[in-house]
Write an enzyme that holds these catalytic residues in place. Structure first.
Site, PDB file in Angstrom:
ATOM      1  N   GLN A  13      -9.731  -5.411  -0.523  1.00  0.00           N
ATOM      2  CA  GLN A  13      -9.535  -4.973  -1.894  1.00  0.00           C
ATOM      3  C   GLN A  13      -8.639  -5.943  -2.654  1.00  0.00           C
ATOM      4  O   GLN A  13      -7.695  -6.506  -2.100  1.00  0.00           O
ATOM      5  CB  GLN A  13      -8.925  -3.564  -1.921  1.00  0.00           C
ATOM      6  CG  GLN A  13      -9.094  -2.865  -3.250  1.00  0.00           C
ATOM      7  CD  GLN A  13      -8.987  -1.364  -3.132  1.00  0.00           C
ATOM      8  OE1 GLN A  13      -9.181  -0.814  -2.053  1.00  0.00           O
ATOM      9  NE2 GLN A  13      -8.694  -0.701  -4.218  1.00  0.00           N
ATOM     10  N   SER A  50      -8.872  -5.204   6.027  1.00  0.00           N
ATOM     11  CA  SER A  50      -8.882  -3.817   5.561  1.00  0.00           C
ATOM     12  C   SER A  50     -10.324  -3.335   5.379  1.00  0.00           C
ATOM     13  O   SER A  50     -11.075  -3.264   6.342  1.00  0.00           O
ATOM     14  CB  SER A  50      -8.047  -3.671   4.279  1.00  0.00           C
ATOM     15  OG  SER A  50      -7.854  -2.323   3.932  1.00  0.00           O
ATOM     16  N   LEU A  51     -10.760  -3.018   4.144  1.00  0.00           N
ATOM     17  CA  LEU A  51     -12.145  -2.566   3.966  1.00  0.00           C
ATOM     18  C   LEU A  51     -13.140  -3.592   4.487  1.00  0.00           C
ATOM     19  O   LEU A  51     -14.271  -3.260   4.853  1.00  0.00           O
ATOM     20  CB  LEU A  51     -12.441  -2.232   2.506  1.00  0.00           C
ATOM     21  CG  LEU A  51     -12.763  -3.385   1.551  1.00  0.00           C
ATOM     22  CD1 LEU A  51     -14.249  -3.699   1.492  1.00  0.00           C
ATOM     23  CD2 LEU A  51     -12.248  -3.077   0.164  1.00  0.00           C
ATOM     24  N   ARG A  77     -14.005   6.601   1.857  1.00  0.00           N
ATOM     25  CA  ARG A  77     -12.692   6.023   2.178  1.00  0.00           C
ATOM     26  C   ARG A  77     -11.879   5.797   0.913  1.00  0.00           C
ATOM     27  O   ARG A  77     -10.694   6.128   0.837  1.00  0.00           O
ATOM     28  CB  ARG A  77     -12.898   4.713   2.944  1.00  0.00           C
ATOM     29  CG  ARG A  77     -11.622   4.029   3.447  1.00  0.00           C
ATOM     30  CD  ARG A  77     -12.018   2.786   4.239  1.00  0.00           C
ATOM     31  NE  ARG A  77     -10.900   2.078   4.829  1.00  0.00           N
ATOM     32  CZ  ARG A  77     -10.243   1.083   4.250  1.00  0.00           C
ATOM     33  NH1 ARG A  77     -10.591   0.690   3.019  1.00  0.00           N
ATOM     34  NH2 ARG A  77      -9.249   0.454   4.872  1.00  0.00           N
ATOM     35  N   HIS A 127      -2.388   1.837   3.893  1.00  0.00           N
ATOM     36  CA  HIS A 127      -1.942   1.392   5.217  1.00  0.00           C
ATOM     37  C   HIS A 127      -0.507   1.809   5.537  1.00  0.00           C
ATOM     38  O   HIS A 127       0.305   1.003   5.983  1.00  0.00           O
ATOM     39  CB  HIS A 127      -2.129  -0.123   5.369  1.00  0.00           C
ATOM     40  CG  HIS A 127      -3.550  -0.546   5.287  1.00  0.00           C
ATOM     41  ND1 HIS A 127      -4.481  -0.225   6.249  1.00  0.00           N
ATOM     42  CD2 HIS A 127      -4.222  -1.232   4.318  1.00  0.00           C
ATOM     43  CE1 HIS A 127      -5.660  -0.705   5.885  1.00  0.00           C
ATOM     44  NE2 HIS A 127      -5.536  -1.311   4.717  1.00  0.00           N
ATOM     45  N   GLN A 149      -6.846   2.430  11.366  1.00  0.00           N
ATOM     46  CA  GLN A 149      -6.640   1.403  10.352  1.00  0.00           C
ATOM     47  C   GLN A 149      -6.151   1.983   9.026  1.00  0.00           C
ATOM     48  O   GLN A 149      -5.422   1.336   8.280  1.00  0.00           O
ATOM     49  CB  GLN A 149      -7.958   0.641  10.131  1.00  0.00           C
ATOM     50  CG  GLN A 149      -7.870  -0.589   9.269  1.00  0.00           C
ATOM     51  CD  GLN A 149      -9.056  -0.693   8.332  1.00  0.00           C
ATOM     52  OE1 GLN A 149      -9.233   0.145   7.463  1.00  0.00           O
ATOM     53  NE2 GLN A 149      -9.850  -1.721   8.529  1.00  0.00           N
TER      54      GLN A 149
END
Length: 311
Positions: free
Chosen positions: A9, A94-95, A119, A203, A252
């Site tokens: 992101q 991440s994503l 998500r 996170h 995660q």
């Protein structure tokens, strides 16, 4: 050895994917499948904006994935390149870990889009607007950032969220705790502390409701063994078992993105070439972590053609 990388992101921008869609039927097919999976003209939002809607977490996450996978699809279909033949590993920030799993066929494209939509929605809903914050500590190593977070927490949440390497660590948590950490960082010699323009504190432990939502969704999702192992954010180690992958994706949501360690581990495993798809964000990070690595970031049709010729 080579690894294919997928961005996270913050790499979204109005206009993303538009030129590629105009140039390739294979790119258009990716965008159309994602649009259908989400019952939304996400491709139009990507191409035309407005930027504030594209930046919404629930839109940005599937959009970044779609753009990266369209880039890979063009390389595969028009460049004749098979991921399994040209990459030993995949990884994503991440994503981007979902994009990496989709690229390696552990998840199909429609499932990936729906999981990322969920998500994004779940992460946004986990914390009231304004209650959380994230900040980048520039000129801090991970151990220093963790120590600052521990001292700043004072009963609230303050965690190292992203270890991006090159002296950049992103912290996340309750707004007041992150602000205390920013003050402490200046006292402890960190070069700069920059509050990030994000809509939620990703996170960190505040994301636990989102982790629970993803656990339920992933339990019902069809996850297969990837064509090549994926380096997981939370372990900085390769994974290939579907049940392990599910667990790692859940962890995660609240865990640290161990990007520096992931790149170091891939380099130590023999990876010398890194290819980023859909943005030019991870490439510079990799060079700061592994200066001798060969790194290329692929966005345009010309860059795809050049990579296909080189491979």
């Amino acid at each position: 050895m080579r690894a294919f990388l997928f961005p996270g992101q913050g790499s979204q921008a109005v206009g993303m994917g538009a030129d590629l869609a105009a140039a390739s039927v294979h790119a258009r097919a990716v965008f159309e499948e994602v649009d259908e999976a989400l019952s939304q003209k996400l491709s139009r939002l990507m191409a035309e904006g407005p930027a504030e809607d594209l930046t919404l977490t629930e839109n940005a996450q599937p959009a970044i994935m779609a753009n990266a996978l369209a880039t890979l699809r063009v390389l595969e279909q028009e460049g004749g390149v098979r991921l399994a033949d040209k990459a030993e590993f995949v990884a994503g920030h991440s994503l981007g870990e979902y994009s990496a799993l989709c690229a390696a066929q552990a998840l199909d494209l429609s499932t990936t889009a729906r999981l990322l939509r969920l998500r994004g929605e779940a992460m946004q809903a986990a914390v009231p607007i304004g209650a959380g914050a994230m900040a980048a500590l520039l000129g801090a190593d991970f151990a220093l950032a963790e120590a600052i977070c521990a001292d700043a927490a004072q009963g609230e949440v303050c965690q190292a969220a992203n270890d991006n390497g090159g002296g950049q660590v992103v912290i996340s948590g309750n707004k007041a705790a992150v602000e205390r950490a920013m003050v402490l960082s200046k006292e402890r010699g960190v070069k700069r502390a920059v509050l990030l323009a994000v809509s939620a504190p990703f996170h960190c432990a505040l994301m636990q409701p989102a982790a629970e939502a993803m656990a339920k969704a992933l339990a019902e999702a069809d996850v297969r063994s990837p064509l090549v192992p994926v380096y997981a954010n939370v372990t900085a180690a390769p994974a290939a078992d579907p049940d392990v992958i599910r667990d790692l994706l859940v962890r995660q949501v609240t865990g640290t993105v161990r990007w520096r360690e992931s790149v170091e581990a891939m380099w130590d495993a023999g990876v010398t070439d890194f290819v980023e798809f859909g943005a030019k964000v991870l490439g510079p990070m990799v060079k700061r972590i592994a200066p001798d690595a060969n790194v290329v970031s692929i966005v345009t049709m010309n860059e795809i053609e050049a990579l296909a010729a080189a491979l």
